[in-house]
Scaffold this motif. Structure first.
Motif, PDB file in Angstrom:
ATOM      1  N   THR A  32       0.816  -1.203   0.000  1.00 17.11           N
ATOM      2  CA  THR A  32       0.000   0.000   0.000  1.00 17.11           C
ATOM      3  C   THR A  32       0.852   1.256   0.000  1.00 17.11           C
ATOM      4  O   THR A  32       2.033   1.218   0.291  1.00 17.11           O
ATOM      5  CB  THR A  32      -0.914   0.032   1.232  1.00 17.11           C
ATOM      6  N   THR A  33       0.234   2.386  -0.322  1.00 15.79           N
ATOM      7  CA  THR A  33       0.928   3.663  -0.267  1.00 15.79           C
ATOM      8  C   THR A  33       0.330   4.503   0.850  1.00 15.79           C
ATOM      9  O   THR A  33      -0.859   4.418   1.143  1.00 15.79           O
ATOM     10  CB  THR A  33       0.794   4.428  -1.596  1.00 15.79           C
ATOM     11  N   SER A  34       1.164   5.332   1.454  1.00 13.59           N
ATOM     12  CA  SER A  34       0.685   6.188   2.524  1.00 13.59           C
ATOM     13  C   SER A  34      -0.041   7.393   1.930  1.00 13.59           C
ATOM     14  O   SER A  34       0.055   7.678   0.736  1.00 13.59           O
ATOM     15  CB  SER A  34       1.861   6.657   3.383  1.00 13.59           C
ATOM     16  N   ASP A  35      -0.750   8.117   2.800  1.00  8.24           N
ATOM     17  CA  ASP A  35      -1.442   9.324   2.361  1.00  8.24           C
ATOM     18  C   ASP A  35      -0.443  10.363   1.846  1.00  8.24           C
ATOM     19  O   ASP A  35      -0.716  11.065   0.884  1.00  8.24           O
ATOM     20  CB  ASP A  35      -2.257   9.917   3.513  1.00  8.24           C
ATOM     21  N   GLU A  36       0.713  10.455   2.497  1.00  6.75           N
ATOM     22  CA  GLU A  36       1.727  11.413   2.067  1.00  6.75           C
ATOM     23  C   GLU A  36       2.243  11.085   0.672  1.00  6.75           C
ATOM     24  O   GLU A  36       2.424  11.976  -0.165  1.00  6.75           O
ATOM     25  CB  GLU A  36       2.889  11.436   3.058  1.00  6.75           C
TER      26      GLU A  36
ATOM     27  N   LYS B  68      -0.470  11.945  -1.839  1.00  3.49           N
ATOM     28  CA  LYS B  68      -0.567  13.396  -2.015  1.00  3.49           C
ATOM     29  C   LYS B  68       0.601  13.923  -2.847  1.00  3.49           C
ATOM     30  O   LYS B  68       0.408  14.748  -3.748  1.00  3.49           O
ATOM     31  CB  LYS B  68      -0.584  14.080  -0.648  1.00  3.49           C
ATOM     32  N   ALA B  69       1.818  13.441  -2.563  1.00  2.00           N
ATOM     33  CA  ALA B  69       2.993  13.881  -3.316  1.00  2.00           C
ATOM     34  C   ALA B  69       2.867  13.505  -4.794  1.00  2.00           C
ATOM     35  O   ALA B  69       3.185  14.304  -5.682  1.00  2.00           O
ATOM     36  CB  ALA B  69       4.260  13.276  -2.721  1.00  2.00           C
ATOM     37  N   LYS B  70       2.380  12.307  -5.057  1.00  2.00           N
ATOM     38  CA  LYS B  70       2.208  11.871  -6.448  1.00  2.00           C
ATOM     39  C   LYS B  70       1.168  12.733  -7.152  1.00  2.00           C
ATOM     40  O   LYS B  70       1.362  13.153  -8.294  1.00  2.00           O
ATOM     41  CB  LYS B  70       1.794  10.399  -6.490  1.00  2.00           C
TER      42      LYS B  70
ATOM     43  N   GLN C 214      -0.073  17.025 -11.007  1.00  2.00           N
ATOM     44  CA  GLN C 214      -0.708  18.311 -11.274  1.00  2.00           C
ATOM     45  C   GLN C 214       0.296  19.312 -11.834  1.00  2.00           C
ATOM     46  O   GLN C 214       0.002  20.037 -12.793  1.00  2.00           O
ATOM     47  CB  GLN C 214      -1.348  18.860  -9.990  1.00  2.00           C
ATOM     48  N   ARG C 215       1.497  19.356 -11.260  1.00  2.00           N
ATOM     49  CA  ARG C 215       2.536  20.258 -11.763  1.00  2.00           C
ATOM     50  C   ARG C 215       2.911  19.912 -13.199  1.00  2.00           C
ATOM     51  O   ARG C 215       3.078  20.804 -14.047  1.00  2.00           O
ATOM     52  CB  ARG C 215       3.778  20.201 -10.868  1.00  2.00           C
TER      53      ARG C 215
END
Length: 90
Positions: free
Chosen positions: A56-60, A63-65, A70-71
């Protein structure tokens, strides 16, 4: 020829012994303290938890991905607008 009941008992003993051995190996990997205090159930839980964390991936991380994507999208939009001002296709 071995009787079916004796065969099943022997198989159960082998499988049970191998499961206990796995608990010992896991305890050694996780740490001696966890093996002594927690026993096989806690050691098995640690292995399952570590496997779950690896998948699994963390919330952080999520969010970073999302921010990175988006950038990249905004950067591509700016490039496209510049090309359009120059009369080029995107």
């Amino acid at each position: 020829m071995i009787k079916p009941f004796a065969r099943a008992t022997a198989l159960l003993a082998v499988v049970g012994g191998s499961l206990m051995l796995q608990g010992c190996v896991v305890g050694a990997v996780v740490g001696t303290g966890a093996a002594v205090v927690g026993g096989a159930a806690k050691a098995t839980g640690a292995v399952v938890g570590a496997g779950f964390d690896a998948v699994t991936t963390s919330d952080e991380e999520t969010k970073a991905k999302s921010e990175r994507e988006q950038r990249e999208y905004e950067r591509e939009q700016r490039r496209c607008e510049q090309r359009q001002r120059q009369g080029k296709d995107c």
